[in-house]
Structure formats: structure tokens, C-alpha cells
Write a protein that holds these residues in place. Structure first.
Motif, short mmCIF file in Angstrom:
data_model
loop_
_atom_site.label_atom_id
_atom_site.label_comp_id
_atom_site.label_asym_id
_atom_site.label_seq_id
_atom_site.Cartn_x
_atom_site.Cartn_y
_atom_site.Cartn_z
N ILE A 421 0.79 -0.93 0.04
CA ILE A 421 -0.19 -0.08 -0.04
C ILE A 421 0.91 1.24 -0.10
CG2 ILE A 421 -2.02 1.15 1.40
CD1 ILE A 421 -2.50 -1.43 0.12
N SER A 422 0.72 2.21 -1.25
CA SER A 422 1.71 3.35 -1.18
C SER A 422 0.96 4.45 -0.24
CB SER A 422 1.63 3.67 -2.49
OG SER A 422 2.37 2.82 -3.38
N ASP A 423 -0.32 4.59 -0.51
CA ASP A 423 -1.06 5.58 0.40
C ASP A 423 -2.75 5.34 0.11
OD1 ASP A 423 -2.19 6.54 -1.98
OD2 ASP A 423 -0.59 8.49 -1.75
N VAL A 424 -3.40 5.52 1.01
CA VAL A 424 -4.72 5.74 0.91
C VAL A 424 -5.30 7.16 1.05
CG1 VAL A 424 -6.93 4.76 1.88
CG2 VAL A 424 -5.08 3.55 1.92
N VAL A 425 -6.21 7.56 0.00
CA VAL A 425 -6.88 9.02 -0.05
C VAL A 425 -8.26 8.71 0.41
CG1 VAL A 425 -7.31 10.97 -1.41
CG2 VAL A 425 -5.23 9.71 -1.90
N ALA A 426 -8.58 9.20 1.48
CA ALA A 426 -10.22 9.15 1.96
C ALA A 426 -10.57 10.64 1.93
CB ALA A 426 -10.15 8.57 3.48
N THR A 427 -11.81 10.78 1.34
CA THR A 427 -12.40 12.30 1.30
C THR A 427 -13.71 12.04 2.31
OG1 THR A 427 -12.45 12.35 -1.01
CG2 THR A 427 -13.95 13.53 0.01
N LEU A 428 -13.30 12.73 3.62
CA LEU A 428 -14.02 12.86 4.88
C LEU A 428 -14.93 13.93 4.59
CD1 LEU A 428 -11.12 12.19 7.10
CD2 LEU A 428 -12.41 10.63 5.86
N SER A 429 -15.83 14.19 5.69
CA SER A 429 -16.69 15.37 5.53
C SER A 429 -15.85 16.34 5.82
CB SER A 429 -17.69 15.15 6.64
OG SER A 429 -17.21 15.31 8.09
N ASP A 430 -16.49 17.82 5.63
CA ASP A 430 -15.42 19.14 5.99
C ASP A 430 -15.49 19.35 7.36
OD1 ASP A 430 -18.04 19.68 5.97
OD2 ASP A 430 -17.87 21.36 4.33
N PRO A 466 1.72 5.44 4.65
CA PRO A 466 2.53 4.68 5.66
C PRO A 466 3.89 5.20 5.96
CG PRO A 466 1.46 3.24 4.03
CD PRO A 466 1.33 4.47 3.58
N ASP A 467 4.42 5.17 7.08
CA ASP A 467 5.68 5.67 7.34
C ASP A 467 6.78 4.70 7.00
OD1 ASP A 467 4.52 7.89 9.07
OD2 ASP A 467 4.41 6.77 10.70
N GLN A 468 6.48 3.42 6.87
CA GLN A 468 7.18 2.45 6.42
C GLN A 468 6.39 1.62 5.43
OE1 GLN A 468 8.74 0.34 9.67
NE2 GLN A 468 10.09 1.95 10.50
N PRO A 469 7.06 1.08 4.62
CA PRO A 469 6.50 -0.23 3.56
C PRO A 469 5.43 -1.09 4.33
CG PRO A 469 8.62 -0.07 3.11
CD PRO A 469 8.46 0.71 4.36
N ALA A 470 4.16 -1.01 3.90
CA ALA A 470 3.06 -1.58 4.32
C ALA A 470 2.40 -2.46 3.42
CB ALA A 470 2.02 -0.66 5.04
N THR A 471 2.22 -3.68 3.86
CA THR A 471 1.65 -4.93 2.78
C THR A 471 0.68 -5.46 3.49
OG1 THR A 471 3.84 -5.28 1.98
CG2 THR A 471 2.21 -6.82 1.56
N GLY A 472 -0.44 -5.90 2.73
CA GLY A 472 -1.63 -6.65 3.24
C GLY A 472 -2.70 -6.75 2.29
N GLN A 473 -3.69 -7.66 2.75
CA GLN A 473 -5.07 -7.61 1.80
C GLN A 473 -6.11 -6.82 2.27
OE1 GLN A 473 -6.30 -11.85 1.32
NE2 GLN A 473 -8.38 -11.36 0.68
N TYR A 474 -5.72 -6.47 3.70
CA TYR A 474 -7.11 -5.66 4.25
C TYR A 474 -6.37 -4.33 4.51
CZ TYR A 474 -9.53 -10.12 4.25
OH TYR A 474 -9.81 -11.36 4.18
N VAL A 475 -7.31 -3.28 4.16
CA VAL A 475 -7.03 -1.96 4.61
C VAL A 475 -8.25 -1.34 5.43
CG1 VAL A 475 -6.64 0.17 3.59
CG2 VAL A 475 -5.60 -1.60 2.38
N LEU A 476 -7.75 -0.79 6.62
CA LEU A 476 -8.71 -0.34 7.58
C LEU A 476 -8.57 1.07 7.84
CD1 LEU A 476 -11.31 -0.78 9.62
CD2 LEU A 476 -9.33 -1.15 11.18
N ILE A 477 -9.78 1.98 7.49
CA ILE A 477 -9.80 3.34 7.78
C ILE A 477 -10.65 3.57 9.12
CG2 ILE A 477 -10.52 5.73 7.33
CD1 ILE A 477 -10.35 3.12 4.16
N TRP A 478 -9.71 3.62 10.07
CA TRP A 478 -10.16 3.41 11.46
C TRP A 478 -10.41 5.02 12.31
CZ3 TRP A 478 -12.10 -0.26 14.25
CH2 TRP A 478 -12.04 -0.39 15.53
N PHE A 479 -11.67 5.20 12.65
CA PHE A 479 -12.05 6.31 13.45
C PHE A 479 -11.65 6.29 14.72
CE2 PHE A 479 -14.30 7.42 9.46
CZ PHE A 479 -13.92 8.72 9.45
N THR A 480 -11.07 7.00 15.53
CA THR A 480 -10.72 6.84 17.09
C THR A 480 -11.51 8.19 17.64
OG1 THR A 480 -8.59 7.91 17.15
CG2 THR A 480 -8.94 5.51 17.04
N ARG A 481 -11.65 9.16 16.92
CA ARG A 481 -12.35 10.25 17.24
C ARG A 481 -13.44 10.78 15.94
NH1 ARG A 481 -11.33 13.35 21.64
NH2 ARG A 481 -12.25 15.19 20.86
#
Length: 504
Positions: A421-430, A466-481
Motif C-alpha cells: 500500500i503506497s497510500d490511501v486517499v479518503a474524502t471525509l466530511s468537511d 504509511p511511515d514504512q512499507p506496508a503490505t496486506g490484503q485488508y485496509v482499514l480506515i479507523w476512526f478513534t474520534r
């Protein structure tokens, strides 16, 4: 429950507290109420003892509750028994089409974009055999969350006792009238509607939008005529359903939910070559630095001659330094005409193969491993459908920290196979205030997903790299707030784009 027994403060189903009476008509009363369990405002219809269509309204509401398009009003509860009959639905805040037209017609493209969204939403309702039948400007709302909302599908027709043998045609005509109103500021009906003046007439039929308002594009005039002005069609086929109208307006620009704010320093080249983001960034950082010319300070006598001599020497030294540097770099970059069979650096081929590409997830689902194991999964695919007007959002919470009920919730993407995963671009609310983490792993279990990027106070178009190379089948956009919205708190994702340099 009789009308006299229903008053502010009444609690229905031990959770919905009636607060303000909004309107009343023919024994049906609309209230603004509070869902005391989820601490959010809701709309509640109650019915007097003489209201004749309670069963029809409750039945329609229960059917409408199964609709998943976020552009349609959500129905949360409906009951009919000896003690009480009521319907509980989403409380929508924003500006109706009536409000938007208070200062005159809309820009044609905006009017078309709003109606196109409504047409798509109603087409989904028609697929479930549910219809509106009484579309008015007050039913089309541009919400405070910057989305389109169509109010009252199925329920309002039942409240009014409306039936028809041609529901598709009736709703297409209703959408055409909304488009007419948006383009002209007039209502194509026999009477004023919602404060809008009646459309002007000529030769016994309504004028077309272009005859009423200058600047209306001819194709929008044609769409409106085909939808709701049969006398002016002149052989053109009717748009006989919401899906027909949605297709006719499929090319119009949609009202954007948020301003697009592209990141200033993307980690990888943009998938869209027209954006030119990474190109501009590289040019800014690799262009050779040219020292500014020394300021010229006029002086008299020998001082001026000495200054000119010194300036000449400085220029000659700079030229010599540049020449030596270029010669040195040229030698260091030189390579044999034929590549070495072994021991050669793989950097060039690696860089070429690592150019980021957009990878579409195979599946999306709402992710709540610490709660009821689901977070509105029925809406999850709307965040990966390529349409910035559709969205997935979390449940509503009573605080930014998810009501202190759980550590987080999110949107889980199954990429189909393990990949970098190079990066993930998520369009959130404003709305600002979200804290979002990017987690990647080869198992859809929270413990197996590693946090590789975090963005605090996130809003709008957010790039998680990602700060370092990241590899995986599952990608999670995770809200903690999650940010505040209309008195509640929830996270929203309009669109997700995943970039990868290739399979792992």
C-alpha cells in the motif's frame, strides 16, 4: 393514543421524547423529538383517533426502512397497536429547494446536479417498488452535511392517500417539475407552490425554461420538456421514469459535498495524470538554484571600478564552479552502453515498477469489532463506487470519543490479495475533529491489522501515507474520534482511493 394524550414530553417506545410540534394536518402530526438512547433528534409522526390511513402509513414506513440509499430519508421505527401508532424517521437539517430559490433561480448546472442526485435516489426506491408520487420543492433538501436528501418516499403518499396506475411516470414528472423550478424559480403548476410563482403560459401551455430564464442550456431545456411538458415535446420521447431522467442527467456535474483540497506534498505520483501534483512538487524541489544578482549600489571614483572588478571575479568563480560541478556529476552518472550482466543497481527498474496505481477494493464493509460487529455495512460500497456524492458513515454517537463505548470504528476494505500500500486517499466530511488511523494486514481481525499512519483533526480530502512499507490484503480506515454534525457525532467517508506500486 388520542391526539389529546400526545403532547410535548410524551415518550414513545420508552425512548422517543416528543419536543416540538412542527405541523398538523388531517389528524397526522409531525414532531421534532429526541431519541434518548442515541441522543439525536428524530422526526416523529403521530396520529389522531380519526386519522383513516394509519395502517397504510405504518406499512409504507416499514417498507421504506429497508431502503439503503443515503439520499433517501431513513425510517428508524414504525408501530401500530392499541396504545399508539407512530413513525420515527431521520431529522434532516439543511435548505430545501424552496429555500435555495428564495433569491431566484439556481445556476443551471447546480439545479441539474441536485435533481440528478434525486433521480438516482428515486430510481433505487422504484427498484424496491416504492414511490414518492407527491414531489414538491420542500421534499428536495441540500443538507448541512453537504449532501442531497429526498424526503418522504412512500410515507408522504400514504399520508395523503395518493395512489396511481403509473408511478414511474408520475415521479419522472415530479422530478421534471423540480428541475423546472430550479432553472426558472417558477413552479409549472396551476397554483403557486411553496412560495414559488406559477410558471408563465403561452398558447395555453407552460413556457419552457429557456423561454422563462436566459442562459438555460438547451439540453437542460430538452430534458425538462421531455420530463414534464408534454405539449412542448414536438415528437421527442418522454422521460417516463426516474431512471430515464437519471440517465439523461448522468453527464452533469454533481454538487460537491466538500471543497476538493489536494495534498501539497503527495508521497507518490497521482493516479490522475491531469492533476500534476507530484510533478509540480518535484519541479519545486529539483530546479537548480540560481543565486540572485548582487544589488547595484552606485558610487563614485575608484570605488565603482573596484566593485565592478569584484563582481566580475564573483561571476567568473560561479561559472567555474558550475562547470566543475556539472563535469563531476556527468562522470558519476555515466554508464556503459551495455548493462552489466550482474551486480548492477536495480534502482532504475525498481523505480519504474513502483509507480503507484489505483487499485479498486474487491469489497467494503463497516467494521465494529468491539461492538455489534457491524457499522452500517449496507452503505459501505458507496465509499468505493467512484461517486463523490454518495457516502458511508458511522452510527451517531453522543461524543467525539464514540460515546466512550468503544475504541474505534471504521471502514474495512478487502483488496482481494496481499499487496503493498503506497497510500490511501479518503474524502471525509468537511467538519474538523476526526482522528483517523490507517491499518493494514493480512487478516480482517483488529489484532492483526497494524497501524501504519495516523491523521489528527482530519477533514476533507485526507492522504494517509504509511511511515514504512506496508503490505496486506485488508485496509482499514479507523476512526478513534469523530466530528460533530447537527448535534451528533459521526464519521463520514465519501470516497476512498487506494494506491499500490504492485502486488506484494
Amino acid at each position: 393514543m388520542s391526539t389529546s394524550a400526545v403532547e410535548p414530553g410524551t415518550r414513545l417506545a420508552e425512548r422517543f421524547r416528543l419536543e416540538d410540534r412542527v405541523s398538523e394536518s388531517d389528524g397526522a402530526t409531525l414532531w421534532k423529538a429526541i431519541d434518548e438512547i442515541l441522543a439525536r433528534p428524530v422526526a416523529v409522526h403521530t396520529f389522531g383517533p380519526d386519522f383513516p390511513r394509519v395502517h397504510e402509513v405504518v406499512t409504507a414506513a416499514r417498507a421504506a426502512s429497508r431502503l439503503t440509499d443515503p439520499r433517501l430519508t431513513q425510517v428508524f421505527d414504525a408501530a401500530e397497536d392499541d396504545k399508539a401508532a407512530y413513525v420515527v424517521s431521520e431529522w434532516v437539517t439543511g435548505e430545501s429547494l424552496t429555500d435555495l430559490l428564495s433569491s431566484g433561480p439556481l445556476e443551471p448546472e447546480r439545479a441539474a446536479g441536485l435533481v440528478a442526485e434525486a433521480a438516482e435516489a428515486l430510481a433505487h426506491a422504484h427498484e424496491a417498488q416504492l414511490y414518492h408520487l407527491c414531489l414538491r420543492p420542500s421534499h428536495l433538501v441540500w443538507t448541512t452535511g453537504n449532501t442531497v436528501k429526498v424526503l418522504g418516499v412512500a410515507v408522504d403518499a400514504a399520508l395523503s392517500g395518493l395512489t396511481t396506475d403509473q408511478p414511474a411516470l408520475d415521479d419522472a414528472e415530479g422530478l421534471g417539475r423540480l428541475l423546472y423550478a430550479g432553472l426558472t424559480g417558477h413552479w409549472p403548476g396551476d397554483e403557486e407552490e411553496g412560495g414559488l410563482p406559477a410558471a408563465p403560459m403561452t398558447d395555453g401551455h407552460f413556457c419552457t425554461p429557456r423561454q422563462v430564464t436566459a442562459g438555460v442550456p438547451s439540453y437542460l431545456d430538452t430534458v425538462t420538456v421531455r420530463a414534464c411538458l408534454p405539449e412542448s415535446r414536438r415528437g421527442q420521447g418522454a422521460l417516463a421514469s426516474p431512471s430515464d431522467l437519471a440517465e439523461a442527467l448522468s453527464g452533469v456535474a454533481r454538487p460537491m459535498p466538500i471543497p476538493i483540497a489536494y495534498p501539497s506534498t503527495p508521497a507518490v505520483a497521482s493516479a490522475s495524470q491531469t492533476e500534476g501534483l507530484d510533478l509540480v512538487h518535484r519541479q519545486q524541489h529539483t530546479a537548480p538554484h540560481v543565486p540572485p544578482a548582487p544589488p547595484h549600489r552606485p558610487s563614485g571614483g575608484g570605488g565603482g571600478t573596484l566593485n565592478r572588478v569584484l563582481m566580475t571575479l564573483v561571476v567568473l568563480l560561479v561559472i567555474a564552479a558550475v562547470g566543475v560541478g556539472a563535469w563531476t556529476i556527468g562522470r558519476s552518472l555515466g554508464s556503459p552502453t551495455k548493462p552489466e550482466a550482474s551486480g548492477s543497481s536495480p534502482s532504475t527498474s525498481t523505480s519504474a515498477s513502483a509507480e503507484a496505481q489505483v487499485v479498486k477494493p474487491k469489497k467494503a464493509q463497516g467494521f465494529d469489532p468491539l461492538g455489534d460487529k457491524d457499522e452500517k455495512s449496507e452503505m459501505a460500497d458507496l465509499a468505493i463506487d467512484g461517486k463523490p456524492s454518495t457516502l458511508w458513515k458511522t452510527e451517531s454517537y453522543t461524543s467525539a470519543t464514540l460515546g466512550n463505548l468503544k475504541e474505534g470504528v471504521g471502514l474495512l476494505l478487502d483488496m482481494g490479495k496481499s499487496m503493498q500500500i503506497s497510500d490511501v486517499v479518503a474524502t471525509l466530511s468537511d467538519a474538523s475533529g476526526a482522528t483517523v488511523e490507517l491499518k493494514v494486514g493480512d487478516s480482517p481481525e483488529l489484532s492483526a491489522l497494524k497501524t501504519v499512519a495516523t491523521e489528527k483533526n482530519a477533514a476533507g480530502k485526507t492522504t494517509l501515507t504509511p511511515d514504512q512499507p506496508a503490505t496486506g490484503q485488508y485496509v482499514l480506515i479507523w476512526f478513534t474520534r469523530v466530528p460533530a454534525d447537527a448535534g451528533n457525532f459521526h464519521g463520514t467517508i465519501y470516497e476512498v482511493v487506494v494506491h499500490s506500486p504492485g502486488s506484494a
